[in-house]
Motif scaffolding. Structure first.
Motif, mmCIF file in Angstrom:
data_model
loop_
_atom_site.group_PDB
_atom_site.id
_atom_site.type_symbol
_atom_site.label_atom_id
_atom_site.label_comp_id
_atom_site.label_asym_id
_atom_site.label_seq_id
_atom_site.Cartn_x
_atom_site.Cartn_y
_atom_site.Cartn_z
ATOM 1 N N ARG A 60 -1.911 -0.888 -0.092
ATOM 2 C CA ARG A 60 -3.183 -0.723 0.623
ATOM 3 C C ARG A 60 -3.456 0.728 1.011
ATOM 4 O O ARG A 60 -4.514 1.034 1.549
ATOM 5 N N HIS A 61 -2.512 1.622 0.759
ATOM 6 C CA HIS A 61 -2.738 3.042 1.026
ATOM 7 C C HIS A 61 -3.937 3.482 0.185
ATOM 8 O O HIS A 61 -4.072 3.088 -0.971
ATOM 9 N N PRO A 62 -4.848 4.290 0.740
ATOM 10 C CA PRO A 62 -6.079 4.640 0.013
ATOM 11 C C PRO A 62 -5.850 5.190 -1.400
ATOM 12 O O PRO A 62 -6.580 4.846 -2.323
ATOM 13 N N ARG A 63 -4.830 6.026 -1.589
ATOM 14 C CA ARG A 63 -4.555 6.570 -2.920
ATOM 15 C C ARG A 63 -4.164 5.454 -3.888
ATOM 16 O O ARG A 63 -4.715 5.341 -4.983
ATOM 17 N N ASN A 64 -3.205 4.629 -3.485
ATOM 18 C CA ASN A 64 -2.744 3.542 -4.347
ATOM 19 C C ASN A 64 -3.842 2.513 -4.589
ATOM 20 O O ASN A 64 -4.009 2.017 -5.705
ATOM 21 N N PHE A 65 -4.587 2.196 -3.550
ATOM 22 C CA PHE A 65 -5.675 1.223 -3.644
ATOM 23 C C PHE A 65 -6.717 1.674 -4.670
ATOM 24 O O PHE A 65 -7.151 0.909 -5.529
ATOM 25 N N GLY A 66 -7.106 2.933 -4.588
ATOM 26 C CA GLY A 66 -8.094 3.477 -5.524
ATOM 27 C C GLY A 66 -7.586 3.504 -6.952
ATOM 28 O O GLY A 66 -8.308 3.147 -7.897
ATOM 29 N N THR A 90 -0.336 -5.276 0.966
ATOM 30 C CA THR A 90 0.601 -4.155 1.036
ATOM 31 C C THR A 90 1.729 -4.294 0.020
ATOM 32 O O THR A 90 2.246 -3.298 -0.464
ATOM 33 N N ASP A 91 2.120 -5.535 -0.316
ATOM 34 C CA ASP A 91 3.246 -5.704 -1.227
ATOM 35 C C ASP A 91 2.959 -6.609 -2.428
ATOM 36 O O ASP A 91 3.861 -6.887 -3.214
ATOM 37 N N HIS A 92 1.747 -7.077 -2.590
ATOM 38 C CA HIS A 92 1.414 -7.877 -3.769
ATOM 39 C C HIS A 92 -0.088 -7.825 -4.068
ATOM 40 O O HIS A 92 -0.880 -7.410 -3.234
ATOM 41 N N ILE A 93 -0.404 -8.243 -5.288
ATOM 42 C CA ILE A 93 -1.790 -8.238 -5.757
ATOM 43 C C ILE A 93 -2.115 -9.616 -6.305
ATOM 44 O O ILE A 93 -1.334 -10.176 -7.082
#
Length: 186
Positions: A60-66, A90-93
């Motif tokens: 969910r961190h903005p960099r990873n999310f984007g 935070t730990d799965h999609i």
């Protein structure tokens, strides 16, 4: 010259509960060690589970999310897979998707998992040393029927709301009234 018959799902020796499921924690039991069932007619529920130690700041961190959003759009177009709904925790999609060809779905799973791992660990030019990125193989389930489809769709929506700040409850999907279900989509 005779041609070999194509295998059907009925030939596979699988427990009836796991007939349409594959991967995840099922892989540890003998029930989950058959071919991945895929369907071009029915939607698929796909879950990628990450080791928390391998990914800094979570998904969910903005960099990873984007970056994950960009990769999903890019590879869904390339492999002709329609992503109907997704939720990044935070730990799965969670993904709810449809594909037009079995080969496209298989390639989508393979490439997306690999690209996520490379992007999340910044290992494009060097080998990743340390903890594996994925906790399990991707879990997938063929969603049969409209009622099952609604349940999965509401579950993914609820997960997204919980990631955005809604309080978590163990019995969050049991006994929800129609008004509470409508509340999820507002």
């Amino acid at each position: 010259m005779k041609h070999a018959r194509q295998q059907t799902f009925s030939v596979l020796n699988t427990h009836w509960k796991h007939r349409y499921c594959h991967g995840g924690a099922l892989r540890k039991s003998s029930h989950g060690r058959c071919a991945r069932p895929l369907s071009t007619k029915d939607p698929l529920h796909l879950v990628f589970k990450v080791n928390k130690a391998a990914v800094k700041n979570g998904l969910r961190h903005p960099r990873n999310f984007g970056l994950i959003n960009i990769l999903l759009k890019k590879y869904s177009r390339r492999f002709h897979v329609k992503v109907e709904q997704f939720s990044i925790q935070t730990d799965h999609i969670h993904l709810l998707l449809r594909g037009s060809r079995r080969s496209g779905l298989q390639s989508f799973f393979r490439v997306v998992a690999g690209q996520f791992a490379q992007v999340l660990t910044d290992t494009f030019s060097r080998k990743h040393e340390g903890v594996k990125v994925w906790k399990y193989r991707p879990f997938s389930r063929v969603v049969k029927g409209f009622q099952s489809y609604k349940i999965v769709r509401d579950y993914i929506q609820l997960n997204e709301l919980e990631a955005a700040g809604r309080p978590y409850s163990k019995t969050r999907l049991r006994g929800l009234r129609e008004a509470q279900l409508r509340e999820l989509w507002i």
